[in-house]
Motif scaffolding. Structure first.
Motif, mmCIF file in Angstrom:
data_model
loop_
_atom_site.group_PDB
_atom_site.id
_atom_site.type_symbol
_atom_site.label_atom_id
_atom_site.label_comp_id
_atom_site.label_asym_id
_atom_site.label_seq_id
_atom_site.Cartn_x
_atom_site.Cartn_y
_atom_site.Cartn_z
ATOM 1 N N ILE A 192 16.724 -26.011 -18.836
ATOM 2 C CA ILE A 192 15.995 -26.907 -17.937
ATOM 3 C C ILE A 192 16.500 -28.335 -18.116
ATOM 4 O O ILE A 192 16.657 -29.075 -17.149
ATOM 5 N N VAL A 193 16.795 -28.727 -19.353
ATOM 6 C CA VAL A 193 17.289 -30.070 -19.643
ATOM 7 C C VAL A 193 18.543 -29.972 -20.501
ATOM 8 O O VAL A 193 18.529 -29.326 -21.547
ATOM 9 N N GLY A 194 19.639 -30.596 -20.075
ATOM 10 C CA GLY A 194 20.867 -30.644 -20.868
ATOM 11 C C GLY A 194 21.426 -29.264 -21.150
ATOM 12 O O GLY A 194 21.431 -28.392 -20.285
ATOM 13 N N SER A 195 21.903 -29.058 -22.377
ATOM 14 C CA SER A 195 22.456 -27.755 -22.752
ATOM 15 C C SER A 195 21.659 -27.106 -23.873
ATOM 16 O O SER A 195 22.067 -26.095 -24.413
ATOM 17 N N ASP A 196 20.508 -27.664 -24.205
ATOM 18 C CA ASP A 196 19.689 -27.171 -25.299
ATOM 19 C C ASP A 196 18.640 -26.204 -24.770
ATOM 20 O O ASP A 196 17.732 -26.588 -24.046
ATOM 21 N N LEU A 197 18.771 -24.936 -25.136
ATOM 22 C CA LEU A 197 17.845 -23.916 -24.649
ATOM 23 C C LEU A 197 16.449 -24.031 -25.242
ATOM 24 O O LEU A 197 15.511 -23.446 -24.716
ATOM 25 N N THR A 198 16.288 -24.764 -26.335
ATOM 26 C CA THR A 198 14.956 -24.867 -26.936
ATOM 27 C C THR A 198 13.999 -25.647 -26.045
ATOM 28 O O THR A 198 12.796 -25.557 -26.215
ATOM 29 N N GLY A 199 14.528 -26.386 -25.076
ATOM 30 C CA GLY A 199 13.681 -27.079 -24.108
ATOM 31 C C GLY A 199 13.221 -26.163 -22.982
ATOM 32 O O GLY A 199 12.514 -26.587 -22.082
ATOM 33 N N GLY A 200 13.649 -24.901 -23.025
ATOM 34 C CA GLY A 200 13.298 -23.931 -21.996
ATOM 35 C C GLY A 200 14.466 -23.703 -21.053
ATOM 36 O O GLY A 200 15.449 -24.452 -21.048
ATOM 37 N N TRP A 201 14.389 -22.647 -20.265
ATOM 38 C CA TRP A 201 15.442 -22.356 -19.302
ATOM 39 C C TRP A 201 14.849 -21.727 -18.054
ATOM 40 O O TRP A 201 13.708 -21.306 -18.023
ATOM 41 N N VAL A 202 15.667 -21.707 -17.015
ATOM 42 C CA VAL A 202 15.247 -21.160 -15.731
ATOM 43 C C VAL A 202 16.303 -20.161 -15.269
ATOM 44 O O VAL A 202 17.499 -20.358 -15.476
ATOM 45 N N THR A 203 15.855 -19.068 -14.662
ATOM 46 C CA THR A 203 16.727 -18.066 -14.058
ATOM 47 C C THR A 203 16.560 -18.219 -12.552
ATOM 48 O O THR A 203 15.438 -18.159 -12.049
ATOM 49 N N PHE A 204 17.656 -18.441 -11.832
ATOM 50 C CA PHE A 204 17.557 -18.735 -10.402
ATOM 51 C C PHE A 204 18.788 -18.252 -9.642
ATOM 52 O O PHE A 204 19.834 -18.003 -10.233
ATOM 53 N N VAL A 205 18.648 -18.129 -8.308
ATOM 54 C CA VAL A 205 19.772 -17.788 -7.444
ATOM 55 C C VAL A 205 20.623 -19.040 -7.305
ATOM 56 O O VAL A 205 20.133 -20.111 -6.965
ATOM 57 N N ASP A 206 21.910 -18.903 -7.606
ATOM 58 C CA ASP A 206 22.841 -20.032 -7.581
ATOM 59 C C ASP A 206 23.818 -19.830 -6.428
ATOM 60 O O ASP A 206 23.832 -18.785 -5.781
ATOM 61 N N SER A 207 24.680 -20.799 -6.198
ATOM 62 C CA SER A 207 25.710 -20.673 -5.164
ATOM 63 C C SER A 207 26.781 -19.699 -5.639
ATOM 64 O O SER A 207 26.809 -19.305 -6.810
ATOM 65 N N ASP A 208 27.678 -19.294 -4.728
ATOM 66 C CA ASP A 208 28.749 -18.378 -5.111
ATOM 67 C C ASP A 208 29.667 -18.992 -6.163
ATOM 68 O O ASP A 208 30.296 -18.292 -6.935
ATOM 69 N N THR A 209 29.794 -20.322 -6.152
ATOM 70 C CA THR A 209 30.493 -21.032 -7.218
ATOM 71 C C THR A 209 29.405 -21.724 -8.028
ATOM 72 O O THR A 209 28.956 -22.804 -7.683
ATOM 73 N N PRO A 210 28.933 -21.092 -9.080
ATOM 74 C CA PRO A 210 27.748 -21.597 -9.783
ATOM 75 C C PRO A 210 27.954 -22.977 -10.395
ATOM 76 O O PRO A 210 29.011 -23.290 -10.910
ATOM 77 N N THR A 211 26.891 -23.765 -10.275
ATOM 78 C CA THR A 211 26.907 -25.108 -10.849
ATOM 79 C C THR A 211 26.046 -25.178 -12.102
ATOM 80 O O THR A 211 26.195 -26.088 -12.897
ATOM 81 N N GLY A 212 25.121 -24.247 -12.230
ATOM 82 C CA GLY A 212 24.217 -24.264 -13.376
ATOM 83 C C GLY A 212 23.104 -25.271 -13.248
ATOM 84 O O GLY A 212 22.335 -25.469 -14.167
ATOM 85 N N VAL A 213 22.995 -25.907 -12.087
ATOM 86 C CA VAL A 213 21.950 -26.905 -11.860
ATOM 87 C C VAL A 213 20.910 -26.295 -10.927
ATOM 88 O O VAL A 213 21.229 -25.886 -9.812
ATOM 89 N N PHE A 214 19.682 -26.218 -11.403
ATOM 90 C CA PHE A 214 18.602 -25.657 -10.598
ATOM 91 C C PHE A 214 18.249 -26.643 -9.488
ATOM 92 O O PHE A 214 17.874 -27.781 -9.761
ATOM 93 N N PRO A 215 18.391 -26.224 -8.217
ATOM 94 C CA PRO A 215 18.089 -27.152 -7.117
ATOM 95 C C PRO A 215 16.590 -27.438 -7.046
ATOM 96 O O PRO A 215 15.765 -26.549 -7.270
ATOM 97 N N THR A 216 16.252 -28.666 -6.711
ATOM 98 C CA THR A 216 14.836 -29.049 -6.656
ATOM 99 C C THR A 216 14.086 -28.253 -5.604
ATOM 100 O O THR A 216 12.894 -28.029 -5.732
ATOM 101 N N SER A 217 14.781 -27.813 -4.554
ATOM 102 C CA SER A 217 14.114 -27.027 -3.510
ATOM 103 C C SER A 217 14.271 -25.529 -3.745
ATOM 104 O O SER A 217 13.823 -24.724 -2.948
#
Length: 184
Positions: A70-95
């Protein structure tokens, strides 16, 4: 008249308390290791479950699905599983819509568990393969998540979650870094 009073003498009570104190002193370090092991195993179970969910959702939906902090690269802050673009960015879109979210962990884990490799997230394509972004799109790519429980100077438990190119995950205990996943 001969009456006996039953009970404990002061010396018997002190001896009993001393024995209990010694047993408590011996058990405390073991309890600490047990609690650390439980936190570590809980984190490992949560992250591998999320990776398995991402892989199965990618195949079910026929789309790229990503697990990212969710924040930076540290998983201890939590994480999200989401549908990404075909070329993944790893950034969860706000919408965007999250498939699943994992909340933050105990502060004692902060900074000691992170995704390592070329990117700070893991993605799976529609066939369930682990993929990595590059300049021309995506390429098949294995990934790894190194887990280390400790305070920086003392490592109490470590290991690596290896994600093979085909999407299979496995855990290698007490080994971190690239050598842990070398025989994928």
């Amino acid at each position: 008249m001969d009456t006996k009073i039953s009970g404990f003498t002061l010396i018997e009570m002190l001896v009993t308390m001393a024995i209990l104190a010694i047993l408590a002193a011996v058990a405390t370090p073991n309890l600490s290791r047990f609690l650390d092991s439980g936190r570590f195993n809980g984190f490992y179970t949560d992250i591998t479950s999320s990776l398995g969910l991402a892989r199965s959702e990618a195949m079910k939906r026929g789309m790229t699905v990503t697990v990212a902090p969710i924040v930076g690269s540290d998983l201890t802050g939590g994480w999200v599983t989401f549908v990404d673009s075909d070329t993944p960015t790893g950034v969860f879109p706000t919408s965007g819509t999250a498939i699943a979210r994992q909340g933050s962990y105990d502060a004692s884990l902060s900074g000691v568990i992170a995704i390592t490799g070329t990117q700070s997230f893991m993605s799976f394509d529609r066939l369930g393969r682990s993929i990595s972004p590059n300049s021309t799109g995506t390429i098949p790519g294995a990934g790894r998540i190194s887990l280390t429980l400790g305070d920086g100077s003392t490592i109490r438990k470590s290991g690596t979650v290896c994600v093979a190119w085909g999407g299979r995950t496995r855990f290698v205990a007490d080994v971190t870094g690239t050598t842990a996943c070398s025989n994928q």
